[in-house]
Design a protein around this motif. Structure first.
Motif, PDB file in Angstrom:
ATOM      1  N   TRP A  25      34.327  42.785  36.283  1.00 40.40           N
ATOM      2  CA  TRP A  25      35.711  42.404  36.013  1.00 40.40           C
ATOM      3  C   TRP A  25      36.429  41.959  37.273  1.00 40.40           C
ATOM      4  O   TRP A  25      37.324  41.126  37.219  1.00 40.40           O
ATOM      5  CB  TRP A  25      36.430  43.598  35.376  1.00 40.40           C
ATOM      6  N   MET A  26      36.028  42.473  38.421  1.00 39.76           N
ATOM      7  CA  MET A  26      36.681  42.078  39.667  1.00 39.76           C
ATOM      8  C   MET A  26      36.409  40.633  40.020  1.00 39.76           C
ATOM      9  O   MET A  26      37.187  39.995  40.723  1.00 39.76           O
ATOM     10  CB  MET A  26      36.222  42.991  40.812  1.00 39.76           C
ATOM     11  N   GLN A  27      35.307  40.069  39.553  1.00 41.98           N
ATOM     12  CA  GLN A  27      34.987  38.682  39.876  1.00 41.98           C
ATOM     13  C   GLN A  27      36.044  37.722  39.332  1.00 41.98           C
ATOM     14  O   GLN A  27      36.328  36.695  39.933  1.00 41.98           O
ATOM     15  CB  GLN A  27      33.614  38.322  39.313  1.00 41.98           C
ATOM     16  N   SER A  28      36.636  38.067  38.203  1.00 35.93           N
ATOM     17  CA  SER A  28      37.653  37.200  37.611  1.00 35.93           C
ATOM     18  C   SER A  28      38.904  37.137  38.464  1.00 35.93           C
ATOM     19  O   SER A  28      39.538  36.079  38.568  1.00 35.93           O
ATOM     20  CB  SER A  28      38.006  37.713  36.211  1.00 35.93           C
ATOM     21  N   GLY A  29      39.255  38.253  39.094  1.00 36.56           N
ATOM     22  CA  GLY A  29      40.493  38.275  39.865  1.00 36.56           C
ATOM     23  C   GLY A  29      40.322  38.062  41.345  1.00 36.56           C
ATOM     24  O   GLY A  29      41.247  37.581  42.011  1.00 36.56           O
ATOM     25  N   CYS A  30      39.149  38.396  41.886  1.00 33.33           N
ATOM     26  CA  CYS A  30      38.966  38.365  43.336  1.00 33.33           C
ATOM     27  C   CYS A  30      38.222  37.128  43.836  1.00 33.33           C
ATOM     28  O   CYS A  30      38.384  36.749  45.001  1.00 33.33           O
ATOM     29  CB  CYS A  30      38.200  39.611  43.791  1.00 33.33           C
ATOM     30  N   CYS A  31      37.404  36.530  42.994  1.00 37.10           N
ATOM     31  CA  CYS A  31      36.514  35.466  43.463  1.00 37.10           C
ATOM     32  C   CYS A  31      37.009  34.062  43.151  1.00 37.10           C
ATOM     33  O   CYS A  31      36.374  33.079  43.545  1.00 37.10           O
ATOM     34  CB  CYS A  31      35.124  35.651  42.853  1.00 37.10           C
ATOM     35  N   LYS A  32      38.115  33.945  42.446  1.00 38.95           N
ATOM     36  CA  LYS A  32      38.652  32.634  42.101  1.00 38.95           C
ATOM     37  C   LYS A  32      40.163  32.755  41.949  1.00 38.95           C
ATOM     38  O   LYS A  32      40.689  33.855  41.721  1.00 38.95           O
ATOM     39  CB  LYS A  32      38.047  32.135  40.788  1.00 38.95           C
ATOM     40  N   PRO A  33      40.890  31.675  42.047  1.00 39.07           N
ATOM     41  CA  PRO A  33      42.328  31.723  41.766  1.00 39.07           C
ATOM     42  C   PRO A  33      42.556  31.791  40.264  1.00 39.07           C
ATOM     43  O   PRO A  33      41.641  31.506  39.475  1.00 39.07           O
ATOM     44  CB  PRO A  33      42.843  30.411  42.355  1.00 39.07           C
ATOM     45  N   PRO A  34      43.744  32.161  39.821  1.00 35.68           N
ATOM     46  CA  PRO A  34      44.023  32.152  38.380  1.00 35.68           C
ATOM     47  C   PRO A  34      43.771  30.776  37.780  1.00 35.68           C
ATOM     48  O   PRO A  34      43.957  29.748  38.426  1.00 35.68           O
ATOM     49  CB  PRO A  34      45.504  32.533  38.312  1.00 35.68           C
ATOM     50  N   LYS A  51      48.037  32.574  47.532  1.00 34.51           N
ATOM     51  CA  LYS A  51      47.247  33.527  48.319  1.00 34.51           C
ATOM     52  C   LYS A  51      45.765  33.154  48.351  1.00 34.51           C
ATOM     53  O   LYS A  51      45.017  33.705  49.147  1.00 34.51           O
ATOM     54  CB  LYS A  51      47.412  34.940  47.739  1.00 34.51           C
ATOM     55  N   TRP A  52      45.339  32.251  47.500  1.00 37.33           N
ATOM     56  CA  TRP A  52      43.937  31.861  47.432  1.00 37.33           C
ATOM     57  C   TRP A  52      43.525  31.100  48.675  1.00 37.33           C
ATOM     58  O   TRP A  52      44.269  30.284  49.213  1.00 37.33           O
ATOM     59  CB  TRP A  52      43.675  31.014  46.200  1.00 37.33           C
ATOM     60  N   ASN A  53      42.301  31.366  49.151  1.00 37.32           N
ATOM     61  CA  ASN A  53      41.747  30.657  50.297  1.00 37.32           C
ATOM     62  C   ASN A  53      40.249  30.480  50.070  1.00 37.32           C
ATOM     63  O   ASN A  53      39.584  31.394  49.588  1.00 37.32           O
ATOM     64  CB  ASN A  53      42.004  31.428  51.598  1.00 37.32           C
ATOM     65  N   ASN A  54      39.717  29.317  50.420  1.00 37.75           N
ATOM     66  CA  ASN A  54      38.301  29.037  50.185  1.00 37.75           C
ATOM     67  C   ASN A  54      37.365  29.830  51.092  1.00 37.75           C
ATOM     68  O   ASN A  54      36.163  29.899  50.820  1.00 37.75           O
ATOM     69  CB  ASN A  54      38.022  27.537  50.357  1.00 37.75           C
ATOM     70  N   ALA A  55      37.877  30.381  52.164  1.00 38.41           N
ATOM     71  CA  ALA A  55      37.034  31.133  53.089  1.00 38.41           C
ATOM     72  C   ALA A  55      36.395  32.330  52.385  1.00 38.41           C
ATOM     73  O   ALA A  55      37.059  33.051  51.620  1.00 38.41           O
ATOM     74  CB  ALA A  55      37.848  31.598  54.289  1.00 38.41           C
ATOM     75  N   ALA A  56      35.113  32.551  52.633  1.00 40.91           N
ATOM     76  CA  ALA A  56      34.365  33.584  51.912  1.00 40.91           C
ATOM     77  C   ALA A  56      34.915  34.980  52.158  1.00 40.91           C
ATOM     78  O   ALA A  56      34.800  35.859  51.299  1.00 40.91           O
ATOM     79  CB  ALA A  56      32.889  33.533  52.321  1.00 40.91           C
ATOM     80  N   GLU A  57      35.521  35.195  53.344  1.00 39.30           N
ATOM     81  CA  GLU A  57      36.049  36.519  53.639  1.00 39.30           C
ATOM     82  C   GLU A  57      37.490  36.699  53.171  1.00 39.30           C
ATOM     83  O   GLU A  57      38.064  37.785  53.312  1.00 39.30           O
ATOM     84  CB  GLU A  57      35.947  36.812  55.134  1.00 39.30           C
TER      85      GLU A  57
END
Length: 245
Positions: free
Chosen positions: A134-143, A162-168
């Motif tokens: 479930w965290m992948q939906s909120g943490c790994c991509k923007p809404p 707040k979204w940024n393409n940087a992996a970290e």
């Protein structure tokens, strides 16, 4: 739960581990009291177990109340769901909004490489596949509602900025990421509450057995056990009537 939780949630299993150890020690005291007829050990067992049952019952009710909210909302045209922080209970929201706590959780998410699993996904995959966590939906991509067309002037959600393409970085500081963590906590805690109900039934049954053992121990220690007639019937001697006559 400790091994599988990518959010490194320890507060869910720690109370149960402590409670389980206390139950083990107290149960040993009750076992010794029942086997060797030690009334005071059984008395301690019954008193402490009564408090444990009450505490576990309160924890179970609190768990069901806390996990009654949330669950996310479906996204049109997508197989996944998105989660919003305001949909969860205030107690859980307050926990993830603590900067120190979130810093530790964020480090655990990075260490688990949760978002690295989606690095090879294409836009078609996002449209057709569902997330394993479930965290992948909120943490790994923007809404999904975010629009990054430079020509747009429409105000968007704060998570979009707040979204940024940087992996970290990605969306680890987004409220949607915190909501995804809460969704995992909610589901784990709900399972734990169901398990607590089973444990409560077993403890109450054992408590009833302990009450019976305590009563039997008291009878064994008494010179005149309860339920036994203290007056023994005197049988007249064979020559009783001869003496009387």
């Amino acid at each position: 739960m400790a091994r599988n939780s990518t959010s490194c949630e320890s507060f869910l299993q720690t109370p149960l581990l402590v409670l389980g150890f206390i139950v083990l020690v107290i149960s040993l005291a009750g076992f010794i009291g029942a086997c060797f007829h030690v009334a005071w050990a059984l008395w301690v067992y019954l008193v402490v177990m009564l408090f444990i049952i009450a505490a576990l019952m309160a924890l179970t009710v609190f768990g069901f109340v806390v996990t009654s909210q949330g669950g996310g909302a479906g996204v049109p045209g997508r197989a996944y769901r998105e989660y919003r922080l305001q949909d969860y209970s205030p107690w859980l929201r307050k926990r993830v909004q603590d900067p120190d706590y979130w810093r530790a959780v964020r480090g655990c998410i990075l260490g688990s490489r949760t978002c690295a699993k989606l690095a090879a996904w294409t836009p078609l995959d996002y449209a057709q596949l569902s997330f394993c966590e479930w965290m992948q939906s909120g943490c790994c991509k923007p809404p999904t509602a975010c629009d990054y067309n430079m020509a747009t002037t429409v105000a968007q959600e704060q998570d979009c900025y707040k979204w940024n393409n940087a992996a970290e970085l990605l969306c680890y500081e987004c409220e949607s990421c915190k909501a995804g963590v809460l969704e995992e906590i909610r589901r784990d805690w709900h399972k734990m509450s169901v398990l607590n109900v089973v444990v409560l039934v077993a403890l109450i049954a054992l408590y009833c057995v302990g009450c019976c053992a305590f009563r039997n121990t008291q009878r064994a220690e008494s010179d005149y056990p309860y339920g036994v007639n203290r007056m023994s019937k005197i049988r007249p001697r064979w020559d009783y009537y001869w003496y009387v006559s």
